[in-house]
Write an enzyme that holds these catalytic residues in place. Sequence first.
Site: not given
Length: 270
Positions: A41, A123, A158
């Site tokens: 990321e 995300k 994440c």
Amino acid sequence: MKLALAQIEVRTADRDGNLDRALSAVADAAERDADLIALPELWNVGYFAFEAYERGAEPLGGPTLTRLADAAREHDIAVLAGTIVEDLAESAAAAADVPDDEGLANTAVLFDSDGTRRAVYRKHHLFGYQSAETRLLTPGESLPVVDLLGFRVAVTTCYDLRFPEQFRALADEGADLVVVPSAWPYPRVEHWRTLPRARAIENLAYVATVNGSGSFEDADLLGRSTVYDPWGTTLASTGDEPALVTAEVEPERVGRVREEFPALRDRRDY
């Protein structure tokens, strides 16, 4: 299919060096006969370098993703380009498929081995704990799942690992391999080990987590990039130093496990 996770060293204020390390990892993975490589990321600017987000933002057709698409084509390997800070306005101006026309997003892009862009994932869950992500970035809305190398491949990023509903939605779309670019720091090692294993077990799917390596002013990345099989068994992992993790993954295995242990069929709606 041979999967490679590039746990590269991420340094702040070293975008050229970060890109060089990413490109070197792609070449190294290709030499090891990997079919797909994934990067962490925000590896190009550093997740915790919040002050660099705006000046480091690029559109989907910007130089970083262009270089990685070229590398995929040059080395004949599919590349999940980790995530970058995407400038949504610039992407929209270039007629890219964007959900909004302003702001910044934490965006992952998957390229086929010929450099074709196959998926764009922004995300969904922005991290609010000791992070400026919720203030600086716009959350994504779509959950792409694409056919690649015999798998139905999806991407999460994440913090998304903490939200099992997202992974179940991907399983409902047929995802059997979920790759998770991350910038997961110490001290939450047990969370990092437990959450992706649980997501693999719950959905009887491969889950591959690729983390960065490196230190920032307020955080140290814990590395430990790992591939879990549909039973939650660790196939390959590493420590917190830079490494290239590889594992053989088989789409047929997902089908066999789901047939042998049909938990997904036994679900009830509430």
